[in-house]
Design a protein around this motif. Structure first.
Motif, mmCIF file in Angstrom:
data_model
loop_
_atom_site.group_PDB
_atom_site.id
_atom_site.type_symbol
_atom_site.label_atom_id
_atom_site.label_comp_id
_atom_site.label_asym_id
_atom_site.label_seq_id
_atom_site.Cartn_x
_atom_site.Cartn_y
_atom_site.Cartn_z
ATOM 1 N N ILE A 116 7.055 32.974 82.739
ATOM 2 C CA ILE A 116 7.910 32.449 81.659
ATOM 3 C C ILE A 116 7.148 31.397 80.865
ATOM 4 O O ILE A 116 7.151 31.399 79.627
ATOM 5 N N ARG A 117 6.459 30.490 81.598
ATOM 6 C CA ARG A 117 5.686 29.442 80.892
ATOM 7 C C ARG A 117 4.598 30.054 80.015
ATOM 8 O O ARG A 117 4.382 29.620 78.893
ATOM 9 N N LEU A 118 3.945 31.096 80.532
ATOM 10 C CA LEU A 118 2.904 31.767 79.734
ATOM 11 C C LEU A 118 3.486 32.334 78.442
ATOM 12 O O LEU A 118 2.898 32.209 77.369
ATOM 13 N N ARG A 119 4.638 32.953 78.560
ATOM 14 C CA ARG A 119 5.266 33.553 77.378
ATOM 15 C C ARG A 119 5.648 32.462 76.380
ATOM 16 O O ARG A 119 5.459 32.605 75.173
ATOM 17 N N ALA A 120 6.164 31.370 76.922
ATOM 18 C CA ALA A 120 6.572 30.257 76.052
ATOM 19 C C ALA A 120 5.359 29.626 75.371
ATOM 20 O O ALA A 120 5.429 29.214 74.203
ATOM 21 N N GLU A 121 4.245 29.567 76.095
ATOM 22 C CA GLU A 121 3.017 29.034 75.478
ATOM 23 C C GLU A 121 2.505 29.964 74.385
ATOM 24 O O GLU A 121 2.053 29.506 73.330
ATOM 25 N N GLN A 138 11.777 36.521 74.251
ATOM 26 C CA GLN A 138 11.452 37.100 75.562
ATOM 27 C C GLN A 138 11.471 36.017 76.643
ATOM 28 O O GLN A 138 12.052 36.201 77.716
ATOM 29 N N ALA A 139 10.831 34.873 76.346
ATOM 30 C CA ALA A 139 10.813 33.770 77.315
ATOM 31 C C ALA A 139 12.236 33.320 77.623
ATOM 32 O O ALA A 139 12.597 33.067 78.774
ATOM 33 N N PHE A 140 13.061 33.250 76.578
ATOM 34 C CA PHE A 140 14.446 32.827 76.725
ATOM 35 C C PHE A 140 15.203 33.769 77.671
ATOM 36 O O PHE A 140 15.908 33.332 78.583
ATOM 37 N N GLN A 141 15.038 35.073 77.447
ATOM 38 C CA GLN A 141 15.766 36.032 78.279
ATOM 39 C C GLN A 141 15.207 36.058 79.704
ATOM 40 O O GLN A 141 15.969 36.191 80.678
ATOM 41 N N MET A 142 13.887 35.918 79.816
ATOM 42 C CA MET A 142 13.277 35.855 81.149
ATOM 43 C C MET A 142 13.840 34.662 81.924
ATOM 44 O O MET A 142 14.118 34.755 83.126
ATOM 45 N N ARG A 143 13.991 33.536 81.243
ATOM 46 C CA ARG A 143 14.549 32.337 81.871
ATOM 47 C C ARG A 143 16.009 32.577 82.267
ATOM 48 O O ARG A 143 16.425 32.273 83.375
ATOM 49 N N GLY A 165 10.230 26.636 79.646
ATOM 50 C CA GLY A 165 9.468 26.485 80.885
ATOM 51 C C GLY A 165 10.227 25.697 81.945
ATOM 52 O O GLY A 165 9.939 25.815 83.131
ATOM 53 N N GLU A 166 11.205 24.903 81.495
ATOM 54 C CA GLU A 166 11.872 23.994 82.449
ATOM 55 C C GLU A 166 13.398 24.149 82.519
ATOM 56 O O GLU A 166 14.033 23.568 83.382
ATOM 57 N N ARG A 167 13.966 24.931 81.609
ATOM 58 C CA ARG A 167 15.429 24.973 81.485
ATOM 59 C C ARG A 167 16.122 25.325 82.805
ATOM 60 O O ARG A 167 15.698 26.223 83.509
#
Lengths: 316, 316
Positions: free
Chosen positions: A281-286, A202-207, A312-314
């Motif tokens: 996105i950072r929250l999801r990645a955490e 999810q974080a990946f796609q959000m990014r 978080g940074e890509r």
């Protein structure tokens, strides 16, 4: 600190070799398409996930086959997706179908799916076959849902979550949970790997979606605004709609007026919506990283966490 | 004399019910496509083959799942084929993609493939999974080869045989041989069922291709000449090329000049090529019937032979 993983590169080399062997065909047009898409590479994120999850469990049998299978499903989806997105560029090259026609693209995707079926049969795990069936079902439903939402302008955060989960996260989760299945690991550890894959995906796609509007064309290697031009609402446009009513109009007209994309980008920066999306996105990645807690400590677990943190940074 | 098969219709009813259940989706656009293609029926030839082969062996376990799986692969191929053929009409209805876009068509086909994977996993036979993988591989290669041959004008009887075998016959053979696998039957009987499926499938496709040019549009329910308009050489056009050099020109220009199709039909009738093609179809259908010799006599065996024999006369 980056974990030291001396086995990763040899694994990826074996992966490329096995993939090339697997998708070999006597039919010239299939070879041409595959040179393009499959053997030209990509980041191989899904095979990496399978490898790291396997090794985090002490090494699962058939980890290479799992890595091949998840990548084949991903590649087939890209081939079937080129039609949908009418993507001008895919991995920096001209989309395959423009040169050989939609037909060959779709059928080459089907060829990849047949090879996927072959490679999971090799693992001897009917449970894994069933998991691929379920993942492929959700994936195709997610892709159609995305199209349907755009066609019916049925925009909502709920639909957005459904779409990113279905079209991206479930396959990432299969890469990680699949390793547990092959290793015969159940319970909290298997569940942790699955949850990690879902949240990471999810974080990946959000990014990806964030960069599609807010990224730099030079760094991305493609023009920005593809989603808006296809009428696809992502997290950033959904939040922008709450800021200004004209955002929905821009989406409706597929950003067809000059300056549409620049107006969206400016509003995102000025309203704080861009920052808010980055925060989510950072929250999801955490959350993805925390999901791994039940796993024993190892450099592989650290590497998985590192992948999530990078979302978080890509920038591309 | 037509064999009496009281179990056939109840089986087909169970088949329709199970199919409807299997392809149910929460996504509206998938439901719309499937109403069209899957549940609107068709002759269900592949499920019939699976049923008859199973019963000719005294009844195989999971015969319904086999029937579902072969039909799902066929239906998915049709959905992916609509793009290729740009078929104006498919089973007498407007091709799905014209109403919902290529995207939804392709992805709905992928959805069917995921359900196919689910249903073969249910049989618990990894051998059958592998056979589906191999069949799907050959099928997709055959479809691409057909496209490639048309694009490169690489016309030959050898390529024609490869194409009809790959795109049609192998799936028919899977329907019949699959029953033997599920029943645990090997040796001459399994081989006989496979050979029957291959030969029957070839005869079937030869008949379809013949009717595509020589059939009556009223009986077929679609305009004739679709293959020629797509630059596809079939048995009849390949033999006509030997009669007159202008036939190749007609194929090259995709029958774009007025009267092209009528000239081909007239030449086929006058030169005896039409008759010759009919003769070759009958020969193939007879070979299919003979292939069944190793099977014990039963009404099911007779019904399989009857299907083959019908290809000698079929008009639509």
């Amino acid at each position: 600190m980056k974990p030291h993983l001396p086995e990763l590169n040899p694994f990826l080399l074996r992966f490329e070799e096995a993939l090339g062997h697997l998708v070999r065909s006597e039919v010239l047009f299939i070879r041409l398409i595959h040179q393009d898409l499959v053997t030209a590479g990509g980041k191989r994120i899904r095979p990496r996930l399978a490898f790291l999850a396997s090794r985090a469990l002490g090494g699962a049998p058939f980890e290479l086959e799992l890595a091949l299978a998840v990548e084949l499903l991903h590649s087939a989806t890209l081939l079937h997706d080129d039609l949908i997105d009418e993507a001008e560029l895919r991995r920096g090259k001209e989309a395959a179908y423009r040169r050989y026609g939609n037909a060959v693209s779709v059928l080459s995707g089907d060829f990849l799916l047949s090879r996927l079926l072959h490679v999971i049969a090799k693992t001897g795990s009917l449970e894994l076959v069933e998991m691929f069936a379920e993942t492929a079902r959700v994936l195709s439903e997610g892709e159609v849902l995305q199209f349907q939402v755009a066609a019916l302008e049925d925009y909502s955060l709920e639909n957005y979550e459904r779409i990113i989960t279905a079209k991206t996260a479930v396959l990432m989760a299969l890469a990680t949970e699949g390793a547990a299945v092959l290793k015969g690991v159940n319970g909290a550890v298997r569940e942790a790997l699955k949850r990690f894959g879902l949240l990471y995906g999810q974080a990946f796609q959000m990014r990806d979606d964030y960069l599609d509007l807010m990224g730099s064309p030079e760094v991305l290697g493609k023009p920005v605004g593809g989603d808006v031009r296809e009428g696809k609402a992502t997290l950033i446009t959904l939040l922008l709609m709450e800021e200004a009513p004209w955002v929905r109009e821009v989406l409706k007209r597929r950003a067809s007026e000059p300056g549409d994309l620049e107006r969206l980008r400016a509003l995102a920066r000025e309203s704080g919506v861009a920052e808010e999306v980055e925060r989510r996105i950072r929250l999801r990645a955490e959350a993805a990283q925390q999901a791994l807690d039940p796993l024993p400590d190892s450099p592989y677990k650290e590497a998985l966490k590192g992948l999530a943190q990078a979302e978080g940074e890509r920038l591309a």
